[in-house]
Design a protein around this motif. Structure first.
Motif, PDB file in Angstrom:
ATOM      1  N   UNK A   1      81.330  27.552  14.124  1.00  0.00           N
ATOM      2  CA  UNK A   1      82.641  27.777  14.582  1.00  0.00           C
ATOM      3  C   UNK A   1      83.602  27.329  14.193  1.00  0.00           C
ATOM      4  N   UNK A   2      83.640  26.100  13.642  1.00  0.00           N
ATOM      5  CA  UNK A   2      84.492  25.136  12.789  1.00  0.00           C
ATOM      6  C   UNK A   2      84.719  25.563  11.491  1.00  0.00           C
ATOM      7  N   UNK A   3      83.624  26.045  10.985  1.00  0.00           N
ATOM      8  CA  UNK A   3      83.643  26.365   9.738  1.00  0.00           C
ATOM      9  C   UNK A   3      83.417  27.719   9.104  1.00  0.00           C
TER      10      UNK A   3
ATOM     11  N   UNK B   1      80.496  25.945  22.697  1.00  0.00           N
ATOM     12  CA  UNK B   1      79.573  25.085  22.236  1.00  0.00           C
ATOM     13  C   UNK B   1      79.851  23.713  22.745  1.00  0.00           C
ATOM     14  N   UNK B   2      80.859  23.299  23.349  1.00  0.00           N
ATOM     15  CA  UNK B   2      81.033  22.112  23.964  1.00  0.00           C
ATOM     16  C   UNK B   2      80.411  21.987  25.127  1.00  0.00           C
ATOM     17  N   UNK B   3      80.244  23.170  26.200  1.00  0.00           N
ATOM     18  CA  UNK B   3      79.707  23.161  27.389  1.00  0.00           C
ATOM     19  C   UNK B   3      78.077  22.973  26.926  1.00  0.00           C
ATOM     20  N   UNK B   4      77.563  23.832  25.939  1.00  0.00           N
ATOM     21  CA  UNK B   4      76.318  23.855  25.688  1.00  0.00           C
ATOM     22  C   UNK B   4      75.877  22.440  25.145  1.00  0.00           C
TER      23      UNK B   4
ATOM     24  N   UNK C   1      73.676  31.816  29.959  1.00  0.00           N
ATOM     25  CA  UNK C   1      74.902  32.775  30.593  1.00  0.00           C
ATOM     26  C   UNK C   1      76.149  32.510  30.196  1.00  0.00           C
ATOM     27  N   UNK C   2      76.745  31.137  30.360  1.00  0.00           N
ATOM     28  CA  UNK C   2      78.085  30.712  30.160  1.00  0.00           C
ATOM     29  C   UNK C   2      78.287  30.871  28.523  1.00  0.00           C
ATOM     30  N   UNK C   3      77.558  29.935  27.849  1.00  0.00           N
ATOM     31  CA  UNK C   3      77.645  30.027  26.521  1.00  0.00           C
ATOM     32  C   UNK C   3      77.432  31.001  25.574  1.00  0.00           C
TER      33      UNK C   3
END
Length: 151
Positions: A51-53, A72-75, A101-103
């Protein structure tokens, strides 16, 4: 007249063999949750880096990139929570379902909002599962942080 206990087939107290069987069952479940948490953690790092690159080359909308980062942070955070919850199967199942489900829905909606529009309602359900995982840790079986699974 005393009863002859040499013919008993089921002792009142568990034998060492029974204790080991129970411990092995707990260890197998703990190992599965531990490995799931580790795999989710590794994929969170990889997806966060993507995601960042890599994703920035294909998606320019800052809101979509922020959603990916949130996923990604929540995961990653809940992967660590799953490691801590490896001896609490209720919390472990909720964390696993919640991360998926969330991520997962945020990743899919970021990549193609039109195609995965049906997943919009899945995101808050995943969030509820994550909260349920924390509550299961709060009110469930204690000691997960001190009893790491054996491999």
């Amino acid at each position: 007249m005393a009863a002859d206990s040499s013919h008993e087939t089921s002792p009142l107290l568990p034998t060492d063999e029974q204790d080991e069987s129970i411990q092995n069952d707990d260890t197998m479940g703990s190992n599965l949750l531990w490995k799931t948490g580790a795999v989710f953690g590794a994929t969170a790092v990889g997806l966060g880096a993507f995601g960042a690159h890599g994703l920035k080359k294909h998606i320019s909308d800052p809101n979509k990139l922020a959603n990916w980062s949130t996923a990604a942070q929540y995961q990653l955070v809940h992967s660590v929570a799953l490691l801590v919850a490896s001896n609490n199967p209720v919390a472990g199942v909720f964390f696993t379902a919640g991360m998926t489900m969330f991520s997962g829905s945020l990743y899919a909606l970021t990549l193609d909002n039109e195609r995965f529009r049906f997943m919009g309602p899945v995101t808050p359900l995943g969030g509820l599962c994550l909260m349920a995982g924390w509550l299961a840790l709060a009110f469930g079986k204690r000691g997960a942080a001190t009893r790491w699974p054996r491999f």
